[in-house]
Design a protein around this motif. Structure first.
Motif, PDB file in Angstrom:
ATOM      1  N   VAL A 109       0.839  -1.199   0.000  1.00 48.48           N
ATOM      2  CA  VAL A 109       0.000   0.000   0.000  1.00 48.48           C
ATOM      3  C   VAL A 109       0.876   1.252   0.000  1.00 48.48           C
ATOM      4  CG1 VAL A 109      -1.779   1.262   1.282  1.00 48.48           C
ATOM      5  CG2 VAL A 109      -1.876  -1.232   1.132  1.00 48.48           C
ATOM      6  N   GLY A 110       2.056   1.145   0.574  1.00 42.45           N
ATOM      7  CA  GLY A 110       2.982   2.276   0.608  1.00 42.45           C
ATOM      8  C   GLY A 110       3.340   2.759  -0.791  1.00 42.45           C
ATOM      9  N   PHE A 111       3.550   1.830  -1.722  1.00 41.98           N
ATOM     10  CA  PHE A 111       3.871   2.238  -3.086  1.00 41.98           C
ATOM     11  C   PHE A 111       2.671   2.915  -3.729  1.00 41.98           C
ATOM     12  CE2 PHE A 111       3.713   1.455  -7.669  1.00 41.98           C
ATOM     13  CZ  PHE A 111       4.814   2.206  -8.051  1.00 41.98           C
ATOM     14  N   VAL A 112       1.481   2.379  -3.518  1.00 41.60           N
ATOM     15  CA  VAL A 112       0.280   3.002  -4.088  1.00 41.60           C
ATOM     16  C   VAL A 112       0.138   4.417  -3.543  1.00 41.60           C
ATOM     17  CG1 VAL A 112      -2.233   2.859  -4.276  1.00 41.60           C
ATOM     18  CG2 VAL A 112      -0.845   0.791  -4.477  1.00 41.60           C
ATOM     19  N   TRP A 113       0.381   4.587  -2.265  1.00 45.97           N
ATOM     20  CA  TRP A 113       0.316   5.910  -1.655  1.00 45.97           C
ATOM     21  C   TRP A 113       1.382   6.825  -2.264  1.00 45.97           C
ATOM     22  CZ3 TRP A 113      -2.841   9.046   0.310  1.00 45.97           C
ATOM     23  CH2 TRP A 113      -2.421  10.156   1.043  1.00 45.97           C
ATOM     24  N   GLU A 114       2.597   6.300  -2.443  1.00 49.82           N
ATOM     25  CA  GLU A 114       3.673   7.083  -3.052  1.00 49.82           C
ATOM     26  C   GLU A 114       3.283   7.507  -4.481  1.00 49.82           C
ATOM     27  OE1 GLU A 114       8.460   6.638  -3.958  1.00 49.82           O
ATOM     28  OE2 GLU A 114       7.389   4.984  -3.013  1.00 49.82           O
ATOM     29  N   LEU A 115       2.670   6.599  -5.217  1.00 50.09           N
ATOM     30  CA  LEU A 115       2.217   6.912  -6.569  1.00 50.09           C
ATOM     31  C   LEU A 115       1.136   7.988  -6.547  1.00 50.09           C
ATOM     32  CD1 LEU A 115       2.193   6.376  -9.601  1.00 50.09           C
ATOM     33  CD2 LEU A 115       0.727   4.378  -9.160  1.00 50.09           C
ATOM     34  N   LEU A 116       0.192   7.869  -5.635  1.00 46.77           N
ATOM     35  CA  LEU A 116      -0.865   8.881  -5.514  1.00 46.77           C
ATOM     36  C   LEU A 116      -0.278  10.256  -5.186  1.00 46.77           C
ATOM     37  CD1 LEU A 116      -3.648   6.924  -3.614  1.00 46.77           C
ATOM     38  CD2 LEU A 116      -3.783   7.832  -5.938  1.00 46.77           C
ATOM     39  N   ARG A 117       0.733  10.273  -4.325  1.00 43.91           N
ATOM     40  CA  ARG A 117       1.361  11.546  -3.970  1.00 43.91           C
ATOM     41  C   ARG A 117       2.177  12.105  -5.122  1.00 43.91           C
ATOM     42  NH1 ARG A 117       4.364  10.040   1.307  1.00 43.91           N
ATOM     43  NH2 ARG A 117       5.906  11.098   0.072  1.00 43.91           N
ATOM     44  N   ALA A 118       2.693  11.249  -6.004  1.00 42.96           N
ATOM     45  CA  ALA A 118       3.531  11.702  -7.116  1.00 42.96           C
ATOM     46  C   ALA A 118       2.718  12.242  -8.290  1.00 42.96           C
ATOM     47  CB  ALA A 118       4.419  10.551  -7.594  1.00 42.96           C
ATOM     48  N   ILE A 119       1.463  11.859  -8.396  1.00 47.31           N
ATOM     49  CA  ILE A 119       0.653  12.263  -9.553  1.00 47.31           C
ATOM     50  C   ILE A 119       0.522  13.785  -9.678  1.00 47.31           C
ATOM     51  CG2 ILE A 119      -1.704  12.209 -10.479  1.00 47.31           C
ATOM     52  CD1 ILE A 119      -1.728   9.187  -9.784  1.00 47.31           C
ATOM     53  N   PRO A 120       0.215  14.532  -8.612  1.00 52.49           N
ATOM     54  CA  PRO A 120       0.133  15.996  -8.785  1.00 52.49           C
ATOM     55  C   PRO A 120       1.448  16.615  -9.259  1.00 52.49           C
ATOM     56  CG  PRO A 120      -0.947  15.351  -6.753  1.00 52.49           C
ATOM     57  CD  PRO A 120      -0.217  14.136  -7.263  1.00 52.49           C
ATOM     58  N   ALA A 121       2.572  16.142  -8.738  1.00 55.96           N
ATOM     59  CA  ALA A 121       3.866  16.678  -9.179  1.00 55.96           C
ATOM     60  C   ALA A 121       4.116  16.324 -10.641  1.00 55.96           C
ATOM     61  CB  ALA A 121       4.987  16.137  -8.299  1.00 55.96           C
TER      62      ALA A 121
END
Length: 100
Positions: A34-46
């Motif tokens: 889930v940590g990677f999915v969260w990291e991906l979600l956080r990276a999308i706006p950038a």
């Protein structure tokens, strides 16, 4: 012919961004990461901002549910290209899914 296995990072670099996304998400699913999915979600706006979509990035930051929608398209076109370093890093650290 050499018996030396090519550098995994070099092998991954040759894949398309869509292929990297698919492998990284499959590996995260396999690991229940889930940590990677969260990291991906956080990276999308950038990633959106890096593509010049500042309004979209601002909206994504303020509306978490829209990020879930963005996640479903994180393997497409320019967004996949902008997220490519994230997919490469994840696959180098954790390897591809077992099925490949």
């Amino acid at each position: 012919m050499s018996d030396v296995t090519p550098d995994p990072a070099a092998r991954l670099e040759k894949l398309s961004s869509k292929e990297l996304h698919d492998l990284a998400v499959a590996r995260a699913r396999e690991r229940r990461d889930v940590g990677f999915v969260w990291e991906l979600l956080r990276a999308i706006p950038a990633a959106a901002a890096s593509l010049g979509n500042v309004d979209r990035a601002r909206f994504d930051l303020l509306h978490g549910l829209s990020l879930l929608e963005e996640l479903t398209h994180a393997d497409e076109g320019a967004m996949a290209e902008a997220l490519r370093p994230l997919y490469l890093d994840y696959l180098v650290r954790h390897g591809p899914p077992s099925e490949t």
